[in-house]
Design a protein around this motif. Structure first.
Motif, mmCIF file in Angstrom:
data_model
loop_
_atom_site.group_PDB
_atom_site.id
_atom_site.type_symbol
_atom_site.label_atom_id
_atom_site.label_comp_id
_atom_site.label_asym_id
_atom_site.label_seq_id
_atom_site.Cartn_x
_atom_site.Cartn_y
_atom_site.Cartn_z
ATOM 1 N N MET A 134 13.077 -14.531 38.721
ATOM 2 C CA MET A 134 14.057 -15.794 38.578
ATOM 3 C C MET A 134 14.846 -15.559 37.486
ATOM 4 S SD MET A 134 14.162 -19.122 39.601
ATOM 5 C CE MET A 134 12.607 -19.528 40.589
ATOM 6 N N VAL A 135 15.755 -15.990 37.611
ATOM 7 C CA VAL A 135 17.098 -15.679 36.605
ATOM 8 C C VAL A 135 17.564 -17.238 36.313
ATOM 9 C CG1 VAL A 135 19.386 -15.163 36.205
ATOM 10 C CG2 VAL A 135 17.974 -13.665 37.598
ATOM 11 N N GLN A 136 17.282 -17.488 34.964
ATOM 12 C CA GLN A 136 18.000 -18.834 34.604
ATOM 13 C C GLN A 136 18.985 -18.543 33.422
ATOM 14 O OE1 GLN A 136 14.007 -19.906 32.336
ATOM 15 N NE2 GLN A 136 13.686 -21.286 34.028
ATOM 16 N N ALA A 137 19.845 -19.563 33.513
ATOM 17 C CA ALA A 137 21.052 -19.144 32.802
ATOM 18 C C ALA A 137 21.661 -20.872 32.239
ATOM 19 C CB ALA A 137 22.276 -18.978 33.644
ATOM 20 N N TYR A 138 22.357 -20.979 31.059
ATOM 21 C CA TYR A 138 23.203 -22.146 30.833
ATOM 22 C C TYR A 138 24.560 -21.961 31.224
ATOM 23 C CZ TYR A 138 19.239 -23.440 27.753
ATOM 24 O OH TYR A 138 17.936 -23.743 27.420
ATOM 25 N N ILE A 139 25.181 -23.129 31.837
ATOM 26 C CA ILE A 139 26.370 -23.021 32.183
ATOM 27 C C ILE A 139 27.131 -24.176 31.257
ATOM 28 C CG2 ILE A 139 27.873 -23.274 34.079
ATOM 29 C CD1 ILE A 139 25.282 -22.532 35.791
ATOM 30 N N LEU A 140 28.204 -23.330 30.612
ATOM 31 C CA LEU A 140 28.949 -24.297 29.626
ATOM 32 C C LEU A 140 30.251 -24.834 30.514
ATOM 33 C CD1 LEU A 140 28.481 -22.149 26.475
ATOM 34 C CD2 LEU A 140 27.083 -24.018 27.233
ATOM 35 N N ILE A 141 30.515 -25.888 30.463
ATOM 36 C CA ILE A 141 31.647 -26.507 31.443
ATOM 37 C C ILE A 141 32.607 -27.268 30.463
ATOM 38 C CG2 ILE A 141 32.106 -27.933 33.368
ATOM 39 C CD1 ILE A 141 29.281 -27.526 34.342
ATOM 40 N N GLN A 142 33.730 -27.004 30.862
ATOM 41 C CA GLN A 142 34.939 -27.971 30.382
ATOM 42 C C GLN A 142 35.471 -28.872 31.589
ATOM 43 O OE1 GLN A 142 37.625 -25.092 28.694
ATOM 44 N NE2 GLN A 142 36.571 -25.137 26.792
ATOM 45 N N PRO A 173 23.411 -16.216 31.004
ATOM 46 C CA PRO A 173 22.237 -15.836 31.296
ATOM 47 C C PRO A 173 21.017 -15.947 30.318
ATOM 48 C CG PRO A 173 23.800 -14.299 32.481
ATOM 49 C CD PRO A 173 24.308 -15.199 31.397
ATOM 50 N N ILE A 174 19.971 -16.447 30.435
ATOM 51 C CA ILE A 174 18.832 -16.362 29.637
ATOM 52 C C ILE A 174 18.263 -14.927 29.568
ATOM 53 C CG2 ILE A 174 16.785 -17.228 29.023
ATOM 54 C CD1 ILE A 174 17.658 -20.035 30.009
ATOM 55 N N VAL A 175 18.034 -14.314 28.460
ATOM 56 C CA VAL A 175 17.312 -13.138 28.098
ATOM 57 C C VAL A 175 16.267 -13.303 27.344
ATOM 58 C CG1 VAL A 175 19.314 -11.534 28.722
ATOM 59 C CG2 VAL A 175 18.685 -12.284 26.545
ATOM 60 N N HIS A 176 15.306 -12.485 27.691
ATOM 61 C CA HIS A 176 13.791 -12.347 27.017
ATOM 62 C C HIS A 176 13.721 -11.109 26.147
ATOM 63 C CE1 HIS A 176 12.862 -16.509 28.591
ATOM 64 N NE2 HIS A 176 13.230 -15.856 29.882
ATOM 65 N N ILE A 177 14.122 -10.892 25.209
ATOM 66 C CA ILE A 177 14.117 -9.760 24.381
ATOM 67 C C ILE A 177 12.651 -9.383 23.780
ATOM 68 C CG2 ILE A 177 15.263 -8.194 22.552
ATOM 69 C CD1 ILE A 177 17.789 -9.623 23.540
#
Length: 77
Positions: free
Chosen positions: A1-9, A73-77
Motif C-alpha cells: 500500500m502506497v500513501q501520499a499527501y497531495i498538495l493542491i492549489q 509519497p509517504i516513506v517509512h525510513i
C-alpha cells in the motif's frame, strides 16, 4: 500500500468545493481546505505507485478549479 499527501492549489474561492468533491473519490482518505501556499491537502492511498499516479492524474486533477498539484509519497525510513 502506497500513501501520499497531495498538495493542491485552486482557483480563488474554490478550495472548499474542490476539497468536498475530492473527498468522494475512491482512494482519498481525507481532504481538507487549508490556508497558506496550498489551498487543499489530500491524503490518499493506492495499491502501488502506478495506481497512485492514475488516481492523481485521472481523477484528482480532473476536478474543476484545480490549478496545480504536488504529490508527496509517504516513506517509512
Amino acid at each position: 500500500m502506497v500513501q501520499a499527501y497531495i498538495l493542491i492549489q485552486t482557483e480563488v474561492g474554490k478550495a472548499a468545493a474542490v476539497a468536498h468533491e475530492i473527498s468522494g473519490i475512491s482512494g482519498v482518505t481525507q481532504a481538507e481546505d487549508v490556508t497558506g501556499p496550498y489551498d487543499v491537502i489530500v491524503r490518499a492511498e493506492a495499491r502501488n505507485v502506478d495506481e497512485l499516479g492514475k488516481l492523481v492524474v485521472a481523477q484528482i486533477q480532473a476536478v474543476e478549479g484545480i490549478t496545480r498539484t504536488l504529490t508527496c509519497p509517504i516513506v517509512h525510513i
